[in-house]
Design an enzyme around this catalytic site. Structure first.
Site, mmCIF file in Angstrom:
data_model
loop_
_atom_site.group_PDB
_atom_site.id
_atom_site.type_symbol
_atom_site.label_atom_id
_atom_site.label_comp_id
_atom_site.label_asym_id
_atom_site.label_seq_id
_atom_site.Cartn_x
_atom_site.Cartn_y
_atom_site.Cartn_z
ATOM 1 N N TYR A 116 29.923 49.492 23.494
ATOM 2 C CA TYR A 116 30.985 49.557 24.512
ATOM 3 C C TYR A 116 31.654 50.934 24.454
ATOM 4 O O TYR A 116 31.864 51.575 25.482
ATOM 5 C CB TYR A 116 32.020 48.450 24.266
ATOM 6 N N LYS A 122 31.614 53.756 27.408
ATOM 7 C CA LYS A 122 32.859 54.211 28.049
ATOM 8 C C LYS A 122 33.105 55.702 27.775
ATOM 9 O O LYS A 122 33.672 56.395 28.627
ATOM 10 C CB LYS A 122 34.038 53.360 27.588
HETATM 11 N N1 LIG Z 1 39.972 43.793 30.872
HETATM 12 C C1 LIG Z 1 40.192 44.820 30.085
HETATM 13 O O1 LIG Z 1 40.982 44.745 29.143
HETATM 14 C C2 LIG Z 1 39.507 46.130 30.333
HETATM 15 C C3 LIG Z 1 39.968 47.254 29.634
HETATM 16 C C4 LIG Z 1 39.376 48.474 29.861
HETATM 17 C C5 LIG Z 1 38.355 48.582 30.779
HETATM 18 N N2 LIG Z 1 37.916 47.476 31.449
HETATM 19 C C6 LIG Z 1 36.824 47.676 32.408
HETATM 20 O O2 LIG Z 1 37.206 47.208 33.676
HETATM 21 C C7 LIG Z 1 36.027 46.813 34.404
HETATM 22 C C8 LIG Z 1 36.246 45.435 35.004
HETATM 23 O O3 LIG Z 1 36.422 44.513 33.940
HETATM 24 P P1 LIG Z 1 37.312 43.183 34.073
HETATM 25 O O4 LIG Z 1 38.263 43.188 32.953
HETATM 26 O O5 LIG Z 1 37.794 43.051 35.437
HETATM 27 O O6 LIG Z 1 36.206 42.092 33.702
HETATM 28 P P2 LIG Z 1 35.686 40.789 34.495
HETATM 29 O O7 LIG Z 1 34.748 40.139 33.544
HETATM 30 O O8 LIG Z 1 36.819 40.002 35.020
HETATM 31 O O9 LIG Z 1 34.889 41.416 35.735
HETATM 32 C C9 LIG Z 1 33.671 42.103 35.569
HETATM 33 C C10 LIG Z 1 32.797 41.788 36.750
HETATM 34 O O10 LIG Z 1 31.563 42.524 36.573
HETATM 35 C C11 LIG Z 1 30.505 41.656 36.950
HETATM 36 N N3 LIG Z 1 29.231 42.052 36.321
HETATM 37 C C12 LIG Z 1 28.857 41.911 35.040
HETATM 38 N N4 LIG Z 1 27.595 42.332 34.884
HETATM 39 C C13 LIG Z 1 27.182 42.769 36.081
HETATM 40 C C14 LIG Z 1 25.957 43.309 36.572
HETATM 41 N N5 LIG Z 1 24.895 43.477 35.763
HETATM 42 N N6 LIG Z 1 25.869 43.656 37.867
HETATM 43 C C15 LIG Z 1 26.934 43.465 38.711
HETATM 44 N N7 LIG Z 1 28.091 42.938 38.321
HETATM 45 C C16 LIG Z 1 28.210 42.593 37.009
HETATM 46 C C17 LIG Z 1 30.944 40.279 36.501
HETATM 47 O O11 LIG Z 1 30.206 39.244 37.172
HETATM 48 C C18 LIG Z 1 32.416 40.311 36.878
HETATM 49 O O12 LIG Z 1 32.622 39.871 38.199
HETATM 50 C C19 LIG Z 1 34.881 46.899 33.407
HETATM 51 O O13 LIG Z 1 34.181 48.119 33.605
HETATM 52 C C20 LIG Z 1 35.583 46.902 32.071
HETATM 53 O O14 LIG Z 1 34.827 47.531 31.065
HETATM 54 C C21 LIG Z 1 38.466 46.257 31.251
#
Ligand SMILES: NC(=O)c1ccc[n+]([C@@H]2O[C@H](COP(=O)([O-])OP(=O)(O)OC[C@H]3O[C@@H](n4cnc5c(N)ncnc54)[C@H](O)[C@@H]3O)[C@@H](O)[C@H]2O)c1
Length: 351
Positions: A197, A201
């Protein structure tokens, strides 16, 4: 020897995250969001659809994606919002997603792309090889790298292809071509035990920092969002237990920071980290959580001055690219105008 390339790279000044922003520019825009069925992506979709944008979601979660699009259509009375199945790890799936998104877009183009799809570290741990009793360990599983890095690279590459193909009528309000990358605080600091991860990132950060120096040549602005842990379905119960006592940031603050990037077309080449809200005094010093009359903020500008401290190679490279653009001069410009004017006619001739 360091140089300042802020002007050459057309980077905008550091963001005042407390200043209000006008969302009118999103009216009538078409925005493609990968991973838009859940979490941040769904939050962006709801907010921007409310501002009058058409949202095209690409995700592997068809059930949630379709339900969200139904909700957006009903709430905004805009039947053009779409869900398209897209697995970001597969090149052809993303190629099809972008092509269909442009075909379905009411204005025939993509104005903005958000490379948002991502997963938590999954599969066997890179730093803990299994089967130590055997002669050789099995090959690591790369799912996290595939989704969070390769998938983002595919999305960015296709955005660089499709965004410049967008043509604007003079009547269009504020033309824009925007690629928003979603990194993480794990882009900046190590995320112990989540090596794939962190690598992915950090890679997104590298993409942002390299791309923003030249993307202006194609009229594309590139920005990056770096959320801390936020309350979305991505954070597992174990993750939540680890975070106990520290707290998570607020989902709406991430949506708000992304909305500033999306709506303010003057922001180019900037990165915002978004974390739990903190209270600061007027000089930016941290105050106790219960402090009165303090500014409460969640977004911070990252790399505010790094383009002012660029090493010589990058400076020269950007200068060469600018020379190419200048070399095309008015003839190149006139050719582009002729193409823009003739393209509907040529498309009509091709049938
Ligand atoms: N939630 C956190 O704390 C956090 C922190 C930093 C960064 N992020 C980043 O934010 C972004 C969104 O994450 P989130 O927290 O909303 O998570 P989430 O799990 O709610 O949403 C992620 C979405 O990506 C989709 N997905 C997964 N694999 C996929 C694929 N192969 N093809 C297409 N879609 C796919 C999932 O179905 C889901 O709808 C990500 O890039 C994550 O790394 C999240």
């Amino acid at each position: 020897m360091s140089k300042n390339i802020v002007g050459l790279a057309r980077q905008s000044p550091p963001i005042d995250t407390e200043a209000p922003y006008d969302t009118a520019s999103l009216q009538g825009k078409t925005i493609a969001i990968t991973g838009g069925a859940s979490g941040f992506g769904a939050g962006f979709a709801r907010r921007w659809a409310g501002y009058g944008a058409t949202i095209i979601i690409g995700d592997i979660d068809s059930t949630q994606g379709k339900a969200l699009v139904e909700e957006l259509r009903k709430e905004t009375r805009n039947a053009s919002h779409q869900f398209l199945y897209c697995d970001v790890t597969l090149w052809q799936s993303q190629v099809d997603f972008f092509r269909r998104a442009v075909e379905l877009s009411p204005n025939g183009r993509l104005d903005q792309v958000v490379a948002n799809a991502g997963i938590e570290e999954s599969g066997t741990k890179f730093n803990e090889p299994h089967h130590l009793d055997q002669d050789e360990p099995p090959e690591p599983q790369w799912r996290t790298i595939d989704v969070n890095l390769k998938g983002v690279l595919y999305t960015a590459h296709l955005a660089l292809f499709w965004l410049p193909r967008s043509s604007y009528n003079s009547s269009d309000f504020k033309p824009d071509r925007h690629l928003l990358l979603i990194g993480s605080v794990a882009s900046l600091i190590p995320f112990a035990g989540h090596i794939q991860y962190s690598i992915a990132k950090h890679g997104v950060l590298g993409l942002f920092r390299s791309l923003r120096a030249t993307s202006f040549q194609h009229g594309i602005r590139v920005n990056l969002l770096l959320p801390y842990f936020m309350d979305t379905p991505m954070i597992s119960p174990v993750g939540r237990a680890f975070l106990a006592g520290i707290g998570m940031g607020k989902h709406e603050d991430v949506v708000d920071a992304a909305s500033r990037f999306a709506a303010d077309t003057s922001i180019r080449g900037r990165a915002l980290a978004v974390g739990p809200r903190v209270r600061l005094d007027d000089d930016g010093h941290l105050l106790p959580p219960n402090a009165q009359q303090a500014n409460e903020i969640s977004s911070f500008e990252v790399f505010a001055h790094d383009f002012e401290e660029v090493e010589a190679y990058t400076l020269r490279y950007v200068k060469i690219l600018n020379a190419v653009e200048a070399g095309r001069g008015y003839i190149g410009w006139a050719g582009d105008i002729v193409k823009a004017v003739c393209s509907p006619f040529l498309a009509w001739l091709k049938g």
